[in-house]
Structure formats: C-alpha cells, structure tokens
Motif scaffolding. Structure first.
Motif, PDB file in Angstrom:
ATOM      1  N   THR A 505      -0.034 -30.657 125.116  1.00 60.53           N
ATOM      2  CA  THR A 505      -1.046 -31.379 124.201  1.00 60.53           C
ATOM      3  C   THR A 505      -0.886 -31.616 123.255  1.00 60.53           C
ATOM      4  N   VAL A 506      -1.244 -29.931 122.953  1.00 64.82           N
ATOM      5  CA  VAL A 506      -0.607 -29.305 121.451  1.00 64.82           C
ATOM      6  C   VAL A 506       0.293 -30.136 120.617  1.00 64.82           C
ATOM      7  N   LYS A 507       1.885 -29.583 121.230  1.00 65.78           N
ATOM      8  CA  LYS A 507       3.371 -30.140 120.896  1.00 65.78           C
ATOM      9  C   LYS A 507       3.108 -31.730 120.556  1.00 65.78           C
ATOM     10  N   PHE A 508       1.740 -32.648 121.549  1.00 67.73           N
ATOM     11  CA  PHE A 508       2.554 -33.764 120.139  1.00 67.73           C
ATOM     12  C   PHE A 508       1.271 -34.359 119.632  1.00 67.73           C
ATOM     13  N   ALA A 509      -0.155 -33.311 119.668  1.00 70.73           N
ATOM     14  CA  ALA A 509      -0.389 -33.652 118.418  1.00 70.73           C
ATOM     15  C   ALA A 509      -0.150 -33.189 117.259  1.00 70.73           C
ATOM     16  N   ASP A 510       0.540 -31.851 117.643  1.00 69.16           N
ATOM     17  CA  ASP A 510       1.001 -31.683 116.094  1.00 69.16           C
ATOM     18  C   ASP A 510       2.185 -32.957 115.763  1.00 69.16           C
ATOM     19  N   LEU A 511       2.894 -33.472 116.314  1.00 69.23           N
ATOM     20  CA  LEU A 511       3.883 -33.830 115.821  1.00 69.23           C
ATOM     21  C   LEU A 511       3.059 -35.839 115.914  1.00 69.23           C
ATOM     22  N   ALA A 512       2.240 -36.107 115.912  1.00 66.16           N
ATOM     23  CA  ALA A 512       0.780 -37.217 115.221  1.00 66.16           C
ATOM     24  C   ALA A 512       0.331 -36.459 113.968  1.00 66.16           C
ATOM     25  N   ILE A 513       0.310 -35.481 113.613  1.00 62.46           N
ATOM     26  CA  ILE A 513      -0.535 -34.831 112.590  1.00 62.46           C
ATOM     27  C   ILE A 513       1.185 -34.662 111.407  1.00 62.46           C
ATOM     28  N   GLN A 514       2.313 -33.764 111.847  1.00 60.19           N
ATOM     29  CA  GLN A 514       3.489 -33.871 110.915  1.00 60.19           C
ATOM     30  C   GLN A 514       3.591 -35.561 110.917  1.00 60.19           C
ATOM     31  N   LEU A 515       3.177 -36.705 111.501  1.00 57.09           N
ATOM     32  CA  LEU A 515       3.504 -37.867 110.696  1.00 57.09           C
ATOM     33  C   LEU A 515       2.029 -38.718 109.764  1.00 57.09           C
ATOM     34  N   GLY A 516       1.369 -37.613 109.146  1.00 55.74           N
ATOM     35  CA  GLY A 516       0.498 -38.301 108.835  1.00 55.74           C
ATOM     36  C   GLY A 516      -0.530 -37.924 109.082  1.00 55.74           C
ATOM     37  N   ALA A 517      -1.008 -37.546 110.601  1.00 58.74           N
ATOM     38  CA  ALA A 517      -2.662 -38.287 110.959  1.00 58.74           C
ATOM     39  C   ALA A 517      -3.533 -36.792 110.697  1.00 58.74           C
ATOM     40  N   SER A 518      -4.467 -36.342 109.873  1.00 64.24           N
ATOM     41  CA  SER A 518      -5.649 -36.208 109.613  1.00 64.24           C
ATOM     42  C   SER A 518      -5.627 -35.464 111.172  1.00 64.24           C
ATOM     43  N   PRO A 519      -5.945 -33.610 110.626  1.00 68.46           N
ATOM     44  CA  PRO A 519      -5.929 -32.562 112.573  1.00 68.46           C
ATOM     45  C   PRO A 519      -7.221 -33.407 112.359  1.00 68.46           C
ATOM     46  N   ARG A 520      -8.697 -33.334 111.783  1.00 67.59           N
ATOM     47  CA  ARG A 520      -9.963 -33.672 112.010  1.00 67.59           C
ATOM     48  C   ARG A 520      -9.822 -34.918 113.012  1.00 67.59           C
ATOM     49  N   GLN A 521      -8.725 -36.018 113.418  1.00 68.92           N
ATOM     50  CA  GLN A 521      -8.828 -36.985 114.351  1.00 68.92           C
ATOM     51  C   GLN A 521      -7.933 -36.393 115.732  1.00 68.92           C
ATOM     52  N   PHE A 522      -7.949 -34.549 115.342  1.00 67.94           N
ATOM     53  CA  PHE A 522      -7.491 -34.450 116.574  1.00 67.94           C
ATOM     54  C   PHE A 522      -8.189 -33.082 116.937  1.00 67.94           C
ATOM     55  N   ALA A 523      -9.346 -32.936 116.736  1.00 68.06           N
ATOM     56  CA  ALA A 523     -10.794 -31.978 117.026  1.00 68.06           C
ATOM     57  C   ALA A 523     -10.901 -32.199 118.539  1.00 68.06           C
ATOM     58  N   GLU A 524     -11.019 -33.094 119.492  1.00 65.13           N
ATOM     59  CA  GLU A 524     -11.300 -33.283 120.902  1.00 65.13           C
ATOM     60  C   GLU A 524     -10.706 -32.602 121.463  1.00 65.13           C
ATOM     61  N   PRO A 525      -8.859 -32.829 121.852  1.00 67.24           N
ATOM     62  CA  PRO A 525      -8.237 -32.384 122.260  1.00 67.24           C
ATOM     63  C   PRO A 525      -7.953 -31.096 122.690  1.00 67.24           C
ATOM     64  N   TYR A 526      -7.761 -31.045 121.132  1.00 62.25           N
ATOM     65  CA  TYR A 526      -7.644 -29.215 120.311  1.00 62.25           C
ATOM     66  C   TYR A 526      -9.125 -28.722 120.931  1.00 62.25           C
ATOM     67  N   SER A 527      -9.859 -29.083 120.691  1.00 60.77           N
ATOM     68  CA  SER A 527     -11.239 -28.118 121.424  1.00 60.77           C
ATOM     69  C   SER A 527     -10.959 -28.081 122.933  1.00 60.77           C
ATOM     70  N   GLN A 528     -10.433 -28.910 123.542  1.00 61.48           N
ATOM     71  CA  GLN A 528     -10.600 -27.956 125.170  1.00 61.48           C
ATOM     72  C   GLN A 528      -9.658 -27.818 125.469  1.00 61.48           C
ATOM     73  N   VAL A 529      -8.394 -27.315 124.326  1.00 56.64           N
ATOM     74  CA  VAL A 529      -7.347 -26.352 124.576  1.00 56.64           C
ATOM     75  C   VAL A 529      -8.020 -24.954 124.244  1.00 56.64           C
ATOM     76  N   ASP A 530      -9.166 -24.988 123.250  1.00 50.69           N
ATOM     77  CA  ASP A 530      -9.700 -23.646 122.540  1.00 50.69           C
ATOM     78  C   ASP A 530     -11.084 -23.270 124.131  1.00 50.69           C
ATOM     79  N   ILE A 531     -11.223 -24.521 124.634  1.00 53.99           N
ATOM     80  CA  ILE A 531     -12.479 -24.356 125.488  1.00 53.99           C
ATOM     81  C   ILE A 531     -11.970 -23.306 126.366  1.00 53.99           C
ATOM     82  N   ARG A 532     -10.206 -23.507 127.028  1.00 55.66           N
ATOM     83  CA  ARG A 532      -9.671 -23.396 128.572  1.00 55.66           C
ATOM     84  C   ARG A 532      -9.114 -22.213 127.885  1.00 55.66           C
ATOM     85  N   ARG A 533      -9.345 -21.723 126.807  1.00 50.89           N
ATOM     86  CA  ARG A 533      -8.459 -20.417 125.951  1.00 50.89           C
ATOM     87  C   ARG A 533      -9.891 -19.248 125.911  1.00 50.89           C
TER      88      ARG A 533
END
Length: 679
Positions: A505-533
């Motif tokens: 999840t993080v790998k492909f979300a990071d790739l999308a950010i490298q393509l110009g996406a704002s990190p804010r757009q990835f709050a939900e999947p990153y947050s679920q990773v945070d919760i599981r950790r």
C-alpha cells in the motif's frame, strides 16, 4: 542548474512540487513540456539559455528541432499572457536562445504559507525523475479539483468513484496528462517482443492550442488500426497517452510498456489540408528505421490513417524480416469528416466541470445530427451524460439517456469497449451487479491491452462485490499494461490496502506521490497503516488535516482527530462516539457526503458504535446514494460490521446475493442459500 522549492516570477508563483503556475491564486494551466521549459529558464535566470541547452534539458535523449522549441515557447507565452512583441516574462535573442525578464525569487516552503490569501503552498520538489516529469495528479483523482477543492484519496475516494465516475472516466481516458516517466515498482521488465510498437500522441504543430485534438485523434486511430494486425503488440491509448507532453526518453517508455518500437509524429493543418510527419524508432538503439511525410486534403483523413498504418506495418516487416500480415482496411468510424472533427473536439472539450461536460455534449449532439449512426459519438455522449449525473448536475433523465446512448452505440458496434464500460458503471450505480460483470468483461475482451479498463472493472465490479483477490489480479495486470497511468497505480494501492498489505500500500501510494499527487490525498490508507502499527495519534492527524478540506460544518477535523486517537485509548471511546454522533446529527443530510460519510461509518465501526454505523448506511441506502458506499464494506476495519446480523438484510437490499450465487461469495465469507456469513 539551480533548484528551489518554488519561485516568485514577477506576479507569478511557481510551485515545483505541484507543478503549478498561479497568478493571484488562479491556476494558469501551464503543464507538461511548457512547465518543464519554464523551470529550465527560471532556474538559470537572469542568464540567457541557449537553444541547444534548452533542447537538452527539456527534451533529453530526443531529437527535436529549434522550430519545436520556438513553438513550445510560443505556447508558454500564450499561457502566461505574454507576447514576443512586448514580453514581460520571456525574452529572446534570435539565433541564440531565451531568458527570463521578470525578477525571480527562490522560495522556501515556509515562505509560501499563504493559504489565507488564496496562494498555493509551495511543496518540496520531488527528487525522483518521475516527479520531475509528472503533472500534479490532483486533477486526475477528483473532479472537484477543477474547482479548487482538494479531496482525499483512496478507499474513501474510490467510494466516491461510483458517484464521480463520469469525470474520472474522462480525466484519464481522454485528456489528463499523468505521470510520465514512472518507474515500475517491480524492476527488470520482461524482454519486449520484436513485433511491438507504442504509438505516441502526435505533436500539434498547427500553432493553435485549440487543435490539439488533431494529433490525439491521429494517434488514437493508428492504435485502433495497428491493434487489428495479428502478431503485433500495440499498447492501448491509456498506456501511451500517459506520457503526453513529457520529455520522457523513448528507452524508458519502451521499457515501461514492453515494446521494441516507438512511433511518433506531428500534425499541421492549413485550411483544408493536413501535413502529417511520422517516424518509427527502434527503442533499444534509438535509430530511426522509417520516416515519411504526408500531405493530404482534410477530407481524406480516414484514407490517410489507413495508408499510414499500412506503411508502418510494411516498415516493420522489412526491419524485422518477419511475416507480419498487412494492416487491415478498417471501416471508418463515420463517413462524415465534419462529424469526426466535432467528435474529436467533444473529447477535447471536457475539463472535469459541468460546463465542460455540457460543452462536450453539445459537440456530440452536432456530430450526431450529421451522422446519427456514429457509434463512438453515441458512446462519448453517454459518458458525458453519466458524468453530469455523477457530479450532481441536474440533468433530467440523465442516467436513462446515458444508458440509451450506450445501448444504441453497442447495437451499431457490438465490440465498442467504451460503451460496454459505461454500461457497466451505470449497472453498478443501479445495483445490477450481474449485468455489470457482463459489460465489463465484454469491454476487456474488446480491448484487452487497456489497463484503465481493467482498473475500472477492479473498482466498480470486483471490489464492490467483495472479490478483492480477483480485483488485485486485474489491478496488477492493469499496472503492467499502463505503469505510468496514475489511475492504475491508485487502484493497485487501494486493493493492497483492502488486502491489509501495508508494505505494498505504502509503496504504490508513494509512487503516486512521486507522480505529483498530494500526500493529503493518501490520508486514509496511510492512516490505516498507522492504526495497524499502533500510531493512532498520527492517523488522526492525517485524517483531521484531510477532512478539514471536505467536511461540511465546523469542528469536523477535531471530531475525527479525537475519534482516531480514541482507537488507541479505550477511555476516550465514549466521548469520541458521542462527539461523532452529535457531529453527524449536526450535518444532517450532508453526512451522506460520499467522501466524509463512509469514513465516519468506518470510524464508528472501529469505535464499537455499529448501531450508529448501520443507521448511517441505512440512511444512505434509503436516500439511494448507498451504491458508492458498498466499496467501504470490504475494508479490513469493517470486519465486525460484516459479522453483525444486520449485514445480511443490508446485502439483500443491495441485490448482491444473486451475484454471489453466480460468481461465488466475497473473500472471507461463505454463502449458504440466501445467507452470507463472513469470518
């Protein structure tokens, strides 16, 4: 060359992270090669940059002429509101090069914190080459971005895809220039078959930006024609157009798409004549193996396209010393050249807004007056009508008319992939999952190389019905076919999030950010990773910052931050449940917002407030806006929701049982008779 987080250029602000140029808060739409050219000039200011230096910096590893540079400078000046006669920003020295005239100031991140004044935040420039060549993918991910509203991404965004499908459909299939130069997350692609060619969008050399559609249309028709040659691999439009307007080297494109040859060209139009230049390049060596120019009347455009396809196949046969069949003479999409021109203009007119969709529909209407049997125009109008319904624009009988157009298009051309895809999406909006499956499978069969179509199938049909493993297989194949298409990357990240695979999840979300996406757009999947950790506070802060941009009503960000923090502190759960319940009551019908509502349903479930979660879902179902929420049901965090006895009548109301009888129960569930039991 100097680098900076951003620049002030006279009265302009240049955000190198978001690849955006604004004046008084208004986006000037300087994208692709125009943005790259501007950065090359600004980074060297106030020095003169020679023509040779600019060609190397903006078009690395590509052979282009000074005329191409002059044309790009002209387009950049037009976008900035500048002129060569009385330049404010870009000066030129004939035969030598160009330089910036306006004062330039390098900006650091803190210098750009001017949100209150409407100025954009200058984000750090991405170091990766993919980010250097990518557009801000923000405009791809959300139609609301066209109006300046930045929305959250992933499962919650994809929940909204069934609401916003029309505009997203357009955004990547027809127009959006997404992350060219993307690196596949999995290294070392397989060797390309020798009989393989990627057709790139043809460059518009008419001198009129409004005629960009000519080059796009030429490339699309060549893709259609060459795809019918047995034994020849030709990537779909949604794979190659992802590189449009980016100086991505052909070796990289060929490696990404798994092809041995690249076809590129240009289009000029003058009056009733077209001049087409095309060249075929051997990707491994970079050598040109064939090139030709064509001068034809515009009325002969279809014959020209067929002739060009035939010459390309002949050149491939000679170069490969292979027995490729001759290019097939296609039936023209319409016999009316003017109708075809209107069709191309309609494709180019949609900009993600209601006004753009309406303008596009008008052009499709005009095309269909000239040729009522123009199947592609019917499919395009169907797409736009559905888009208007999706973004909430009042359009009486909009969905019914969209369905009628798509069905009529299929009656004229049974293999038209776009019409099948539109019908599949409409089916999901109407909870007709069995028909959706049929239509999406037909679309993939008609265009198996279209990664975007497979991603649509994964999102709309497979994830919605709980078949996450099958969705993953389709999403992975889509990414293989179109590794620079941001939508395909998004879907793969989403499916990995649903599978609970934090690393992917993080790998492909990071790739999308490298393509110009704002990190804010990835709050939900990153947050679920945070919760599981166990990083509950960090998860809450991500969501709070993101929700503050979309939540309706005061205090939403604080309420959501408290709710996430309570996931790690049981003592705070009662207060968090109460605060969230009161916030939902305060919002009223606004709680059904397709971005915010599903997020609140997930959090309520995690806070052991399933009564409230089911009430929210039931309200959405009663108001007939629940279709998009179905995706949320399969999140890992919704496990207790799926195990609740009330889940059974819910899936009956959503008409999912008949689908599961035919294609099997959702992952992690059993089906006995009319009852589904989830583990």
């Amino acid at each position: 060359m100097k680098t900076a987080r951003g620049y002030a250029l006279g009265d302009l602000l240049i955000d190198t992270g978001m690849r955006q140029v604004t004046r008084a808060g208004a986006d000037l739409k300087i994208v692709g090669l125009s943005f790259d050219l501007l950065i090359a000039l600004v980074g060297a200011a106030p020095d003169l940059v020679s023509t040779e230096q600019l060609l190397r910096r903006v078009w690395p590893d590509l052979i282009v002429t000074p005329d191409t540079l002059a044309q790009r400078v002209k387009l950049l000046r037009q976008g900035l509101g500048d002129t060569s006669e009385d330049p404010r920003y870009i000066g030129s020295m004939r035969g030598h090069g160009y330089r910036i005239l306006a004062p330039v100031k390098e900006l650091k991140e803190q210098e750009s914190a001017a949100a209150a004044s409407g100025e954009p935040t200058i984000m750090p420039a991405q170091a990766d080459a993919a980010a250097h060549t990518a557009n801000a993918a923000l405009h791809v991910f959300s139609p609301g971005a066209v109006n300046g509203v930045r929305r959250r991404w992933p499962v919650v965004l994809i929940v909204a895809l069934l609401i916003t499908v029309g505009s997203l459909w357009w955004a990547l299939k027809y127009h959006e220039k997404v992350g060219a130069g993307a690196t596949k997350a999995d290294s070392r692609p397989a060797a390309a078959p020798s009989a393989s060619v990627a057709v790139m969008p043809f460059t518009n050399l008419t001198g009129e930006p409004g005629k960009e559609y000519l080059g796009d249309g030429m490339a699309e028709e060549l893709i259609n024609a060459l795809s019918q040659v047995p034994g020849l691999k030709v990537p779909a439009r949604t794979s190659t157009f992802a590189y449009k307007d980016h100086a991505t080297d052909i070796h990289r494109i060929a490696q990404d798409l798994g092809v041995a040859m690249i076809l590129e060209g240009s289009v000029r139009s003058a009056g009733e004549h077209l001049r087409i230049s095309a060249r075929l390049v051997d990707a491994p060596s970079g050598f040109e193996i064939w090139s030709q120019e064509f001068d034809r009347p515009s009325a002969d455009i279809f014959k020209l396209q067929d002739d060009l396809a035939a010459r390309i196949v002949k050149a491939l046969r000679t170069h490969l010393n292979a027995q490729l069949p001759a290019a097939i003479r296609r039936r023209a999409p319409t016999q009316d050249v003017q109708a075809y021109q209107l069709y191309l203009q309609a494709q180019a007119s949609a900009d993600g807004s209601a006004e753009g969709f309406l303008r596009s529909i008008t052009l499709y209407d005009d095309a269909l007056v000239l040729d009522p049997y123009f199947a592609r125009a019917l499919a395009g109008r169907s797409d736009m009508r559905m888009a208007l319904v999706a973004i909430g624009h009042p359009l009486p009988q909009g969905l019914e008319d969209a369905k009628h157009d798509a069905e009529r298009a299929l009656s004229l051309d049974p293999k038209l992939a776009e019409a099948n895809s539109v019908l599949g999406a409409i089916d999901t909006l109407q909870n007709d999952w069995l028909q959706a499956e049929i239509h999406f499978r037909a679309a993939i069969a008609a265009d198996p190389n279209d990664g975007y179509g497979r991603s649509q199938y994964a999102v709309f049909a497979l994830i919605s019905t709980g078949h996450v493993s099958q969705a993953y297989a389709q999403a992975a194949e889509a990414y293989r076919l179109a590794p620079a298409n941001a939508f395909c990357i998004l879907v793969l990240a989403i499916v990995n999030s649903l599978k609970g695979d934090d690393e992917q999840t993080v790998k492909f979300a990071d790739l999308a950010i490298q393509l110009g996406a704002s990190p804010r757009q990835f709050a939900e999947p990153y947050s679920q990773v945070d919760i599981r950790r166990g990083r509950y506070k960090e998860a809450g802060l991500r969501i709070a910052e993101s929700l503050s941009l979309v939540a309706q009503g005061d205090g939403g960000a604080g309420v959501m931050a408290l709710a996430y923090e309570a996931l790690g502190d049981p003592v705070k759960k009662p207060a968090a449940r109460e605060a969230l319940t009161q916030f939902i009551r305060k919002l009223g019908s606004a709680a059904l917002d397709p971005f915010l509502g599903p997020e609140m349903m997930v959090v309520l479930t995690q806070l052991d407030a399933r009564d409230q979660a089911f009430e929210l879902m039931t309200l959405a179902n009663d108001k007939m806006v629940s279709n998009g929420w179905v995706l949320t049901l399969w999140e890992p965090a919704m496990r207790s929701f799926r195990q609740d006895p009330r889940f059974q009548p819910l899936v009956r109301r959503l008409d999912l049982i008949s689908y599961w009888r035919r294609y099997g129960p959702p992952d992690g569930c059993d089906l006995k008779g009319d009852k589904v039991s989830c583990h």
